[in-house]
Design a protein around this motif. Structure first.
Motif, PDB file in Angstrom:
ATOM      1  N   ASN A 179       0.796  -1.229   0.000  1.00  8.01           N
ATOM      2  CA  ASN A 179       0.000   0.000   0.000  1.00  8.01           C
ATOM      3  C   ASN A 179       0.829   1.279   0.000  1.00  8.01           C
ATOM      4  OD1 ASN A 179      -2.244  -1.597  -0.006  1.00  8.01           O
ATOM      5  ND2 ASN A 179      -2.847  -1.179   2.101  1.00  8.01           N
ATOM      6  N   TYR A 185      -0.449   7.056  -0.897  1.00  3.40           N
ATOM      7  CA  TYR A 185      -0.557   5.776  -0.227  1.00  3.40           C
ATOM      8  C   TYR A 185      -1.997   5.274  -0.218  1.00  3.40           C
ATOM      9  CZ  TYR A 185       3.557   8.111   1.743  1.00  3.40           C
ATOM     10  OH  TYR A 185       4.697   8.831   1.907  1.00  3.40           O
ATOM     11  N   THR A 186      -2.122   3.971  -0.001  1.00  5.43           N
ATOM     12  CA  THR A 186      -3.435   3.356   0.165  1.00  5.43           C
ATOM     13  C   THR A 186      -3.677   3.092   1.646  1.00  5.43           C
ATOM     14  OG1 THR A 186      -3.272   2.284  -1.997  1.00  5.43           O
ATOM     15  CG2 THR A 186      -4.884   1.383  -0.455  1.00  5.43           C
ATOM     16  N   ASP A 187      -4.867   3.385   2.099  1.00 10.49           N
ATOM     17  CA  ASP A 187      -5.242   3.178   3.496  1.00 10.49           C
ATOM     18  C   ASP A 187      -4.985   1.729   3.911  1.00 10.49           C
ATOM     19  OD1 ASP A 187      -6.431   3.015   5.983  1.00 10.49           O
ATOM     20  OD2 ASP A 187      -8.359   3.849   5.363  1.00 10.49           O
ATOM     21  N   SER A 188      -4.198   1.556   4.970  1.00  8.87           N
ATOM     22  CA  SER A 188      -3.848   0.211   5.462  1.00  8.87           C
ATOM     23  C   SER A 188      -4.499  -0.112   6.801  1.00  8.87           C
ATOM     24  CB  SER A 188      -2.323   0.085   5.602  1.00  8.87           C
ATOM     25  OG  SER A 188      -1.675   0.317   4.385  1.00  8.87           O
ATOM     26  N   THR A 254      -1.207   6.295   6.921  1.00  8.35           N
ATOM     27  CA  THR A 254      -1.850   5.982   5.622  1.00  8.35           C
ATOM     28  C   THR A 254      -3.360   6.186   5.692  1.00  8.35           C
ATOM     29  OG1 THR A 254      -2.179   3.595   6.093  1.00  8.35           O
ATOM     30  CG2 THR A 254      -0.082   4.245   5.092  1.00  8.35           C
ATOM     31  N   ALA A 258      -4.374   9.026   3.267  1.00  7.71           N
ATOM     32  CA  ALA A 258      -4.627   8.235   2.055  1.00  7.71           C
ATOM     33  C   ALA A 258      -5.159   9.136   0.940  1.00  7.71           C
ATOM     34  CB  ALA A 258      -5.623   7.120   2.334  1.00  7.71           C
ATOM     35  N   GLY A 259      -4.613   8.969  -0.243  1.00 12.35           N
ATOM     36  CA  GLY A 259      -5.018   9.782  -1.365  1.00 12.35           C
ATOM     37  C   GLY A 259      -4.250  11.069  -1.523  1.00 12.35           C
TER      38      GLY A 259
END
Length: 260
Positions: A179, A185-188, A254, A258-259
């Motif tokens: 991620n 980044y992607t939310d983890s 993240t 995120a985004g």
């Protein structure tokens, strides 16, 4: 963030080297054995502190490279803009502060001004729970330890079963590697497994753990104790909890950012 994950591995590899050597000579050279274990305790605190500073640097570097100050999230950008404004801490959300930030931002954008990551750090040597909380708040995380309390991460990392701790850590790291490979980044946060307690504790289990770990380092570094309070086996549990916290902070970041 691949570089940061690799750096965390490298930091722990140095500690593992000390502990491996300590285990090898445990029964042959007790004086060297004690010295290596004491050194490892100091290194844990030093590398934990260093990894948090590096995490902030890599994070801000990514915003500078891929977004620029104009497209950085307001909560992150405003903290940087506030570093140029001479106001009382209680006035940061005032109308005057908002107007000053609005005037300042175009100037920084026109000069292609990168964000200075040191603004998000706290000038103190030890990564105490208060210091970690204040750093996280600068990125919008209101209470990092409240977020971790009563979560699956906390339950697994404070388990008496080493395999359960290591499995959770590997799960978190693997998800972050995927991620956070690219920006944004992607939310983890799905890995956390939150189960909110009914009310906040005065002191969470993770805060107590950090306090005790830092006390161990402090007692050795400042000559308060001369004996060796830890064995290489003790460090297995310490490593899991500290490493879990390192990764958990990135997980929470993240989620918050995120985004981009």
């Amino acid at each position: 963030m691949d570089l940061w994950l690799a750096e965390v591995d490298s930091r722990w590899a140095e500690i593992d080297l000390l502990l491996s050597e300590a285990g090898r000579i445990e029964h042959d050279n007790t004086q060297l054995y004690d010295a290596l274990c004491r050194a490892a305790m100091v290194f844990v605190s030093a590398h934990f502190e260093g990894s948090i500073k590096s995490l902030v640097k890599y994070l801000i570097d990514d915003f500078n490279q891929f977004r620029g100050i104009a497209d950085t999230p307001d909560r992150v950008r405003n903290h940087y803009l506030n570093s140029f404004i001479v106001l009382g801490s209680g006035d940061r959300d005032s109308r005057e502060a908002q107007q000053l930030r609005q005037k300042l931002l175009p100037l920084l954008i026109s000069n292609n001004q990168p964000i200075d990551y040191t603004v998000y750090l706290i000038d103190q040597k030890n990564p105490t729970p208060d210091i970690l909380s204040r750093i996280a708040q600068k990125f919008g995380i209101s209470s990092i330890f409240w977020e971790l309390e009563n979560s699956d991460i906390e339950a697994k990392l404070f388990s008496d079963v080493p395999s359960a701790r290591r499995q959770k850590i590997q799960e978190i790291r693997s998800l972050l590697q995927i991620n956070c490979a690219n920006f944004p980044y992607t939310d983890s946060s799905s890995v956390m497994g939150r189960h909110k307690p009914q009310k906040k504790s005065n002191r969470t289990i993770y805060e107590e753990f950090i306090d005790n770990t830092l006390k161990g380092r402090h007692d050795i570094a400042h000559g308060t104790i001369m004996n060796n309070p830890r064995t290489p086996r003790d460090f297995d549990e310490i490593r899991d909890k500290v490493q879990g916290l390192q990764y958990s902070l990135l997980v929470l970041l993240t989620e918050e950012l995120a985004g981009g």
